[in-house]
Design a protein around this motif. Structure first.
Motif, PDB file in Angstrom:
ATOM      1  N   ARG A   1       0.901  -1.327   0.078  1.00 55.55           N
ATOM      2  CA  ARG A   1      -0.140   0.015  -0.017  1.00 55.55           C
ATOM      3  C   ARG A   1       0.889   1.444   0.143  1.00 55.55           C
ATOM      4  N   ALA A   2       1.906   1.208   0.749  1.00 55.72           N
ATOM      5  CA  ALA A   2       2.824   2.411   0.819  1.00 55.72           C
ATOM      6  C   ALA A   2       3.458   2.545  -0.618  1.00 55.72           C
TER       7      ALA A   2
ATOM      8  N   GLY B   1      -5.140   2.122 -13.287  1.00 55.58           N
ATOM      9  CA  GLY B   1      -4.342   1.312 -14.288  1.00 55.58           C
ATOM     10  C   GLY B   1      -4.026   0.120 -13.932  1.00 55.58           C
ATOM     11  N   GLU B   2      -4.894  -0.632 -12.938  1.00 50.88           N
ATOM     12  CA  GLU B   2      -4.440  -1.930 -12.142  1.00 50.88           C
ATOM     13  C   GLU B   2      -4.546  -2.984 -13.432  1.00 50.88           C
ATOM     14  N   ARG B   3      -3.604  -3.959 -13.503  1.00 45.83           N
ATOM     15  CA  ARG B   3      -3.620  -5.163 -14.333  1.00 45.83           C
ATOM     16  C   ARG B   3      -3.411  -4.467 -15.869  1.00 45.83           C
TER      17      ARG B   3
ATOM     18  N   MET C   1       1.753  -6.022  -9.242  1.00 42.74           N
ATOM     19  CA  MET C   1       2.521  -6.248  -8.033  1.00 42.74           C
ATOM     20  C   MET C   1       2.287  -7.585  -7.506  1.00 42.74           C
ATOM     21  N   SER C   2       3.253  -8.309  -7.158  1.00 40.45           N
ATOM     22  CA  SER C   2       2.942  -9.531  -6.297  1.00 40.45           C
ATOM     23  C   SER C   2       4.040  -9.635  -4.907  1.00 40.45           C
ATOM     24  N   CYS C   3       3.176 -10.137  -4.128  1.00 43.56           N
ATOM     25  CA  CYS C   3       3.889 -10.560  -2.716  1.00 43.56           C
ATOM     26  C   CYS C   3       3.969 -11.823  -2.877  1.00 43.56           C
TER      27      CYS C   3
END
Length: 62
Positions: free
Chosen positions: A33-34, A46-48, A53-55
């Motif tokens: 998030r940060a 703009g997601e995807r 991002m991947s954790c």
């Protein structure tokens, strides 16, 4: 891979469940998030399509 395929992938669910069962879920979510707040002007816009991002990175070398 489309969104439906990603959401239905049993391996992704298993890996998320492993993360969620451990002690690192909250710190990982907070860090991502940060990073998004600092690095991406409008993350949801703009997601995807423009960023990901991947954790839970793959465990096998690419």
């Amino acid at each position: 891979m489309d969104e439906e395929s990603m959401r239905d992938d049993p391996l992704k669910h298993q890996r998320f469940d492993e993360l969620a069962a451990g002690r690192y879920l909250r710190p990982v979510v907070a860090a991502q998030r940060a990073y998004l707040r600092a690095a991406v002007a409008e993350p949801q816009a703009g997601e995807r399509d423009h960023w990901t991002m991947s954790c839970l990175p793959p465990t096998t070398p690419v």
